[in-house]
Scaffold this motif. Structure first.
Motif, short mmCIF file in Angstrom:
data_model
loop_
_atom_site.label_atom_id
_atom_site.label_comp_id
_atom_site.label_asym_id
_atom_site.label_seq_id
_atom_site.Cartn_x
_atom_site.Cartn_y
_atom_site.Cartn_z
N LYS A 133 -6.28 4.21 4.21
CA LYS A 133 -5.97 3.86 3.10
C LYS A 133 -5.95 4.98 1.92
CE LYS A 133 -5.91 -0.80 3.93
NZ LYS A 133 -6.01 -0.95 5.37
N LEU A 134 -6.56 6.12 2.53
CA LEU A 134 -7.00 7.05 1.43
C LEU A 134 -5.61 8.10 0.83
CD1 LEU A 134 -10.09 8.73 2.56
CD2 LEU A 134 -9.59 7.58 0.45
N TYR A 135 -4.44 8.14 1.73
CA TYR A 135 -3.23 8.67 1.37
C TYR A 135 -2.17 7.70 1.55
CZ TYR A 135 0.23 12.39 0.50
OH TYR A 135 0.95 13.34 -0.04
N ILE A 136 -1.32 7.46 0.17
CA ILE A 136 -0.49 6.24 0.06
C ILE A 136 0.79 6.78 0.13
CG2 ILE A 136 -2.33 4.51 -0.66
CD1 ILE A 136 -1.09 5.15 -3.46
N ALA A 137 1.18 8.10 -0.06
CA ALA A 137 2.51 8.60 0.01
C ALA A 137 3.02 8.37 1.41
CB ALA A 137 2.55 10.03 -0.52
N LYS A 138 4.33 7.98 1.31
CA LYS A 138 5.12 7.67 2.70
C LYS A 138 5.75 8.82 3.26
CE LYS A 138 3.22 3.67 2.62
NZ LYS A 138 2.02 3.33 3.68
#
Length: 395
Positions: free
Chosen positions: A349-354
């Motif tokens: 959950k550290l990088y939330i860009a899709k």
């Protein structure tokens, strides 16, 4: 009181035993014997210093006459994480010598080459008539320090290999005492190196001027203690900070914490906190600055356990920082570096860009961060030998 807020101990053995009593170390017979050997060297240095002071011309003549009062230094070799650096640092602090120098061997040799190049430039400019740069460089080095302590003594560069014999012969003639730690015995230095036969006289010279000690201690007590602690801590709160500090204390074992730096292609990379083979950074130190793979590799050549505080949740506007973090974790993982991290969220959950390549690449980063917490990874991190281009992990 000493500068690291610990009692000033008159001997390495007493300093060592104080850390055992405090619970920072587990007593190890091999380490205890080496501590006592360092104390004998301290006695020899103190005796030599007094003898030199007894004659105002003693130092002058000692640099020209055959040496009958040689103080033999120490060359300590053994596997990664056996306490070599810890004990040498205790010795360096307690040695009754003003002109002493403690350095990573790679940094020392870089300094030597800089001095040689400066001398050659001075010769070219007509500022000196001395064609051979080694004697004046040895003079300057011996004047700066007559006790040299080197961590991670290793020879992989042919330029270093070719100059070591002449340089150290000159240094020893000037009364310099060498103390070094290494992962290999002297006979295995520059093993399989180009033109190694030209390097072998240095090995013979080294054995004359140092006692060779194999530190066959058990697995590093600090790594054992650290491996019992969480190595990825989230979310970011007071409890996480407390656990990071507790792990840091376990890893550094009561050593003095200092700022350090490494040179990378003419640039200086700052290590905010360092002790022995352990370094501590914030996420911003490593990923908010224009650093890259060469910088991260240079750091792990010197530090085998890395602490990273306050990794935030990342999104598209911070993709440059995310990209650096991806590269950093790849390098740490590939070289089995022991890592302790505090973060705002779990790895997945550290990088939330899709969208974007970082979103895809970060899946691998998250997977590696999970694996780096496993006992299998931690066991491997503590046992690997140093890689050619960067040292392996373990403390």
């Amino acid at each position: 009181m000493s500068h690291d807020n610990l009692k000033v101990f008159p001997s390495v053995r007493e300093r060592y035993e104080s850390l055992v009593q405090a619970g920072d170390l587990d007593a190890d017979p091999s380490q205890q014997r080496l501590a006592s050997r360092f104390d004998r060297l301290i006695h020899d240095l103190a005796t030599k210093r007094l003898a030199t002071k007894s004659s105002a011309l003693g130092w002058l003549f000692s640099r020209r006459a055959p040496r009958h009062d040689i103080v033999k230094g120490l060359y300590i070799h053994g596997d990664v994480g056996r306490g070599k650096t810890m004990l040498m640092d205790m010795f360096h602090q307690l040695a009754p010598v003003k002109r002493k120098r403690r350095a990573h061997f790679i940094d020392f040799m870089a300094d030597v080459h800089d001095r040689i190049n400066a001398h050659r430039q001075a010769l070219k400019n007509g500022e000196t008539k001395q064609e051979d740069p080694v004697p004046p460089v040895a003079d300057a080095l011996a004047e700066q320090a007559w006790v040299l302590c080197f961590d991670e003594f290793t020879v992989t560069d042919i330029a270093d290999a070719m100059i070591l014999s002449r340089l150290f012969r000159a240094l020893f003639e000037r009364g310099v005492v060498l103390v070094a730690t290494s992962n290999v015995a002297p006979d295995n230095l520059y093993r399989d190196g180009l033109n190694r036969q030209l390097f072998l006289p240095f090995v013979d010279l080294l054995k004359v001027h140092v006692d060779v000690v194999n530190l066959d201690a058990r697995t590093d007590y600090r790594l054992e203690k650290l491996n019992r602690m969480p190595v990825f801590l989230s979310p970011l709160n007071d409890e996480t900070s407390r656990l990071m500090d507790e792990a840091w204390h376990a890893a550094t074992g009561g050593a003095t914490i200092t700022e350090d730096s490494v040179k990378v292609k003419g640039r200086t990379v700052i290590i905010p906190q360092a002790a022995r083979n352990v370094a501590r950074f914030t996420f911003a130190d490593l990923c908010s600055k224009p650093l890259g793979a060469a910088d991260y590799t240079a750091i792990i050549k010197r530090y085998q356990t890395i602490f990273i505080d306050s990794v935030p949740v990342l999104d598209q506007p911070r993709r440059n920082e995310a990209k650096r973090f991806i590269i950093l974790i790849d390098i740490l993982y590939d070289h089995h570096v022991h890592v302790v991290i505090s973060a705002a969220a779990t790895p997945d959950k550290l990088y939330i860009a899709k969208s974007g390549t970082e979103a895809f690449e970060f899946d691998r980063t998250a997977s590696r961060l999970f694996e780096m917490q496993s006992q299998d990874y931690l066991a491997l991190a503590g046992k690997l030998e140093p890689a050619t281009e960067a040292r392996s992990a373990g403390i």
